[in-house]
Design an enzyme around this catalytic site. Sequence first.
Site, short mmCIF file in Angstrom:
data_model
loop_
_atom_site.label_atom_id
_atom_site.label_comp_id
_atom_site.label_asym_id
_atom_site.label_seq_id
_atom_site.Cartn_x
_atom_site.Cartn_y
_atom_site.Cartn_z
N GLY A 181 131.71 -47.70 -76.48
CA GLY A 181 132.29 -48.16 -76.31
C GLY A 181 133.49 -47.55 -75.34
O GLY A 181 134.39 -47.49 -74.47
N GLU B 105 123.67 -45.38 -75.83
CA GLU B 105 122.90 -46.81 -76.48
C GLU B 105 121.42 -46.66 -76.76
O GLU B 105 121.31 -47.15 -77.19
CB GLU B 105 123.65 -48.14 -75.16
CG GLU B 105 124.84 -48.37 -75.54
CD GLU B 105 126.19 -47.24 -75.24
OE1 GLU B 105 127.55 -48.15 -75.02
OE2 GLU B 105 126.10 -45.59 -74.92
#
Length: 316
Positions: free
Chosen positions: A164, A187
Amino acid sequence: MSLSSPEFKNYKLSRTACPVLVLQSSSRISPSLSSKMSSPNFTTPPPPANENILISFPKPSILLVTINRPKDLNCMNTPMNHYLHALFAWFDNEPSLLCGIMTGTGRAFCAGADLKEWNSSHEKGPPKDSSQGRTMASSGFGGLSRRGGKKPIICAVNGICFGGGCEMIINADIVIADAKAVFGLPEVKIGVAALAGALTRVVRTVGKQRAMEMVLTGRPLPAEEAREWGLVNKVVKGGVVDEAIKMADLICANSPDSVIVSREGVKLGWEGVGAEEGTRLVAENWYSRIDGGENMKEGVRSFVEKRKPKWVPSKL
């Protein structure tokens, strides 16, 4: 409105290593603080303080946001995300502030989401009331990964910038990185995907093949490589926040109206609007609102008179 106003009762003044004003939750501040530090004037107070976010003002027109959760590599939890959404909305609507900077404390800028919180929420199962879940604000991760906004935000990346955190800088306006900073979208390594806005945006910055390399391998990019790819404007050896302030000073020296309109034009093109359609939208929806306005008149007048312009706060 100054910091003496009752609306600021949840904030205290704090001194940091650099001469700036810091707003923190009063529960984390020592009572023996200087009362002589100057206070910025705001039309409205910032949102109620979050214990993991520091707000400071290195210059009257610059907002400096520091993620302050170093033991957790500045990973973001849900309250932090919602706080930053509210903070940047306030920033956009505060006339005295012209440019924002975001950085982190410790060895990370932001290492992504708080996976402990994420894991805990999934073990409990979906909440009966969807409003109680880990919902993301419309501006995305850290209030930045999907932010449209009105005013520019510079990311001063001091270290680790993963997940993020990397999604945030991909949607930032300008990125200054420390030479030791490292970027990545890892991710895929933990079975999730970068759904806070980066997947559809990073390709516009680095191109399809490099974007695929980033998101399919999850490998980290050193700061210099990130600069070569176009993710970073400038790499510095130390003093990344100072360098970001210098960049912000250059922006703040210009007409606040022109900065807002020019940023909107670039943003429209980056988001996929055709060149002619984007030009038309900027001219009709934005430029028409500053044409003949105070700052336009002042800019032309100051040029003719060979002096520095004296801008007024934007009314856009």
